[in-house]
Design a protein around this motif. Structure first.
Motif, PDB file in Angstrom:
ATOM      1  N   TRP A  15      15.247 -39.867 -15.835  1.00  0.00           N
ATOM      2  CA  TRP A  15      14.608 -40.303 -17.069  1.00  0.00           C
ATOM      3  C   TRP A  15      15.533 -40.090 -18.256  1.00  0.00           C
ATOM      4  N   ARG A  16      15.470 -41.002 -19.219  1.00  0.00           N
ATOM      5  CA  ARG A  16      16.200 -40.840 -20.478  1.00  0.00           C
ATOM      6  C   ARG A  16      15.505 -39.813 -21.358  1.00  0.00           C
ATOM      7  N   GLY A  17      14.209 -39.731 -21.233  1.00  0.00           N
ATOM      8  CA  GLY A  17      13.448 -38.741 -21.981  1.00  0.00           C
ATOM      9  C   GLY A  17      12.835 -39.287 -23.249  1.00  0.00           C
ATOM     10  N   LEU A  18      12.221 -38.401 -24.009  1.00  0.00           N
ATOM     11  CA  LEU A  18      11.627 -38.732 -25.289  1.00  0.00           C
ATOM     12  C   LEU A  18      12.329 -37.939 -26.371  1.00  0.00           C
ATOM     13  N   THR A  19      12.348 -38.492 -27.562  1.00  0.00           N
ATOM     14  CA  THR A  19      12.915 -37.798 -28.709  1.00  0.00           C
ATOM     15  C   THR A  19      11.877 -37.738 -29.815  1.00  0.00           C
ATOM     16  N   MET A  20      12.070 -36.801 -30.727  1.00  0.00           N
ATOM     17  CA  MET A  20      11.193 -36.659 -31.884  1.00  0.00           C
ATOM     18  C   MET A  20      12.039 -36.684 -33.137  1.00  0.00           C
ATOM     19  N   THR A  21      11.536 -37.330 -34.165  1.00  0.00           N
ATOM     20  CA  THR A  21      12.198 -37.261 -35.461  1.00  0.00           C
ATOM     21  C   THR A  21      11.927 -35.876 -36.048  1.00  0.00           C
ATOM     22  N   ALA A  22      12.681 -35.533 -37.080  1.00  0.00           N
ATOM     23  CA  ALA A  22      12.469 -34.245 -37.759  1.00  0.00           C
ATOM     24  C   ALA A  22      11.050 -34.162 -38.303  1.00  0.00           C
ATOM     25  N   SER A  23      10.524 -35.271 -38.797  1.00  0.00           N
ATOM     26  CA  SER A  23       9.172 -35.305 -39.345  1.00  0.00           C
ATOM     27  C   SER A  23       8.128 -35.041 -38.254  1.00  0.00           C
ATOM     28  N   ALA A  24       8.293 -35.647 -37.085  1.00  0.00           N
ATOM     29  CA  ALA A  24       7.353 -35.427 -35.978  1.00  0.00           C
ATOM     30  C   ALA A  24       7.427 -33.982 -35.491  1.00  0.00           C
ATOM     31  N   ALA A  25       8.643 -33.461 -35.358  1.00  0.00           N
ATOM     32  CA  ALA A  25       8.804 -32.070 -34.907  1.00  0.00           C
ATOM     33  C   ALA A  25       8.151 -31.107 -35.890  1.00  0.00           C
ATOM     34  N   GLU A  26       8.348 -31.338 -37.176  1.00  0.00           N
ATOM     35  CA  GLU A  26       7.750 -30.479 -38.209  1.00  0.00           C
ATOM     36  C   GLU A  26       6.227 -30.520 -38.125  1.00  0.00           C
ATOM     37  N   HIS A  27       5.649 -31.699 -37.951  1.00  0.00           N
ATOM     38  CA  HIS A  27       4.197 -31.805 -37.882  1.00  0.00           C
ATOM     39  C   HIS A  27       3.652 -31.104 -36.632  1.00  0.00           C
ATOM     40  N   ILE A  28       4.325 -31.242 -35.510  1.00  0.00           N
ATOM     41  CA  ILE A  28       3.884 -30.559 -34.289  1.00  0.00           C
ATOM     42  C   ILE A  28       3.946 -29.048 -34.486  1.00  0.00           C
ATOM     43  N   ARG A  29       5.029 -28.552 -35.088  1.00  0.00           N
ATOM     44  CA  ARG A  29       5.131 -27.104 -35.353  1.00  0.00           C
ATOM     45  C   ARG A  29       3.994 -26.642 -36.269  1.00  0.00           C
ATOM     46  N   GLN A  30       3.644 -27.446 -37.272  1.00  0.00           N
ATOM     47  CA  GLN A  30       2.539 -27.090 -38.173  1.00  0.00           C
ATOM     48  C   GLN A  30       1.215 -27.039 -37.416  1.00  0.00           C
ATOM     49  N   GLY A  37      -3.094 -20.324 -29.555  1.00  0.00           N
ATOM     50  CA  GLY A  37      -3.225 -20.719 -28.159  1.00  0.00           C
ATOM     51  C   GLY A  37      -2.637 -22.087 -27.850  1.00  0.00           C
ATOM     52  N   ILE A  38      -2.346 -22.873 -28.865  1.00  0.00           N
ATOM     53  CA  ILE A  38      -1.771 -24.198 -28.656  1.00  0.00           C
ATOM     54  C   ILE A  38      -0.249 -24.043 -28.524  1.00  0.00           C
ATOM     55  N   GLN A  39       0.316 -24.655 -27.470  1.00  0.00           N
ATOM     56  CA  GLN A  39       1.757 -24.575 -27.245  1.00  0.00           C
ATOM     57  C   GLN A  39       2.502 -25.804 -27.761  1.00  0.00           C
ATOM     58  N   GLY A  40       1.799 -26.925 -27.907  1.00  0.00           N
ATOM     59  CA  GLY A  40       2.419 -28.167 -28.349  1.00  0.00           C
ATOM     60  C   GLY A  40       1.474 -29.321 -28.092  1.00  0.00           C
ATOM     61  N   LEU A  41       2.036 -30.515 -27.940  1.00  0.00           N
ATOM     62  CA  LEU A  41       1.248 -31.716 -27.693  1.00  0.00           C
ATOM     63  C   LEU A  41       1.637 -32.358 -26.366  1.00  0.00           C
ATOM     64  N   ARG A  42       0.721 -33.131 -25.801  1.00  0.00           N
ATOM     65  CA  ARG A  42       0.980 -33.923 -24.598  1.00  0.00           C
ATOM     66  C   ARG A  42       0.803 -35.389 -24.982  1.00  0.00           C
ATOM     67  N   LEU A  43       1.812 -36.196 -24.650  1.00  0.00           N
ATOM     68  CA  LEU A  43       1.752 -37.629 -24.893  1.00  0.00           C
ATOM     69  C   LEU A  43       1.602 -38.345 -23.561  1.00  0.00           C
ATOM     70  N   GLY A  44       0.511 -39.047 -23.417  1.00  0.00           N
ATOM     71  CA  GLY A  44       0.275 -39.816 -22.212  1.00  0.00           C
ATOM     72  C   GLY A  44      -0.090 -41.248 -22.565  1.00  0.00           C
ATOM     73  N   VAL A  45      -0.442 -42.008 -21.551  1.00  0.00           N
ATOM     74  CA  VAL A  45      -0.899 -43.381 -21.756  1.00  0.00           C
ATOM     75  C   VAL A  45      -2.184 -43.590 -20.980  1.00  0.00           C
ATOM     76  N   LYS A  46      -2.962 -44.553 -21.439  1.00  0.00           N
ATOM     77  CA  LYS A  46      -4.161 -44.948 -20.711  1.00  0.00           C
ATOM     78  C   LYS A  46      -4.297 -46.457 -20.824  1.00  0.00           C
ATOM     79  N   GLN A  47      -4.968 -47.055 -19.851  1.00  0.00           N
ATOM     80  CA  GLN A  47      -5.220 -48.483 -19.922  1.00  0.00           C
ATOM     81  C   GLN A  47      -6.308 -48.710 -20.954  1.00  0.00           C
TER      82      GLN A  47
END
Length: 125
Positions: A15-30, A37-47
């Motif tokens: 896999w090439r992987g996923l990247t985050m912009t500085a803005s996205a990383a900052e918002h996730i850290r916030q 208890g929250i460690q981060g976010l999960r990005l998935g897809v659904k039909q």
């Protein structure tokens, strides 16, 4: 003519992987800092939607065993292995649109999006 139909195993791909912009990383850290208890976010897809697939973001208390971890500047984003064929190479951004601030997904695999931008379609390879 010998036609061989195999099965798809996402573990066999590089896999090439996923990247985050500085803005996205900052918002996730916030988000993580505000919710114990929250460690981060999960990005998935659904039909869903008129184009085929939609993005799903959830908070992660405990990662799943088949989740892949992508980390930028301390911000953690997990992706279920099964979602990788649809979103590999995606850049996650966090932007202001008018009065709203939202996550945006720049997905090179998305062949088309619906008019509202809520769903996307991929072309079979």
């Amino acid at each position: 003519m010998d036609v061989h139909a195999g099965t798809f195993d996402p573990n066999e791909f590089a896999w090439r992987g996923l990247t985050m912009t500085a803005s996205a990383a900052e918002h996730i850290r916030q988000l993580v800092s505000k919710q114990p208890g929250i460690q981060g976010l999960r990005l998935g897809v659904k039909q869903t939607g008129c184009a085929g697939f939609g993005y799903v973001l959830d908070t992660v208390n405990e990662p799943q065993k088949d989740d892949l971890l992508f980390e930028t500047d301390g911000a953690r984003l997990w992706v279920p292995l099964q979602a990788m064929p649809f979103i590999d190479g995606t850049e996650v951004d966090y932007v202001r649109e008018g009065l709203n601030q939202i996550f945006k997904f720049h997905n090179p695999k998305a062949q088309h999006e619906c008019g509202c931008g809520e769903s996307f379609g991929v072309q079979a390879e």
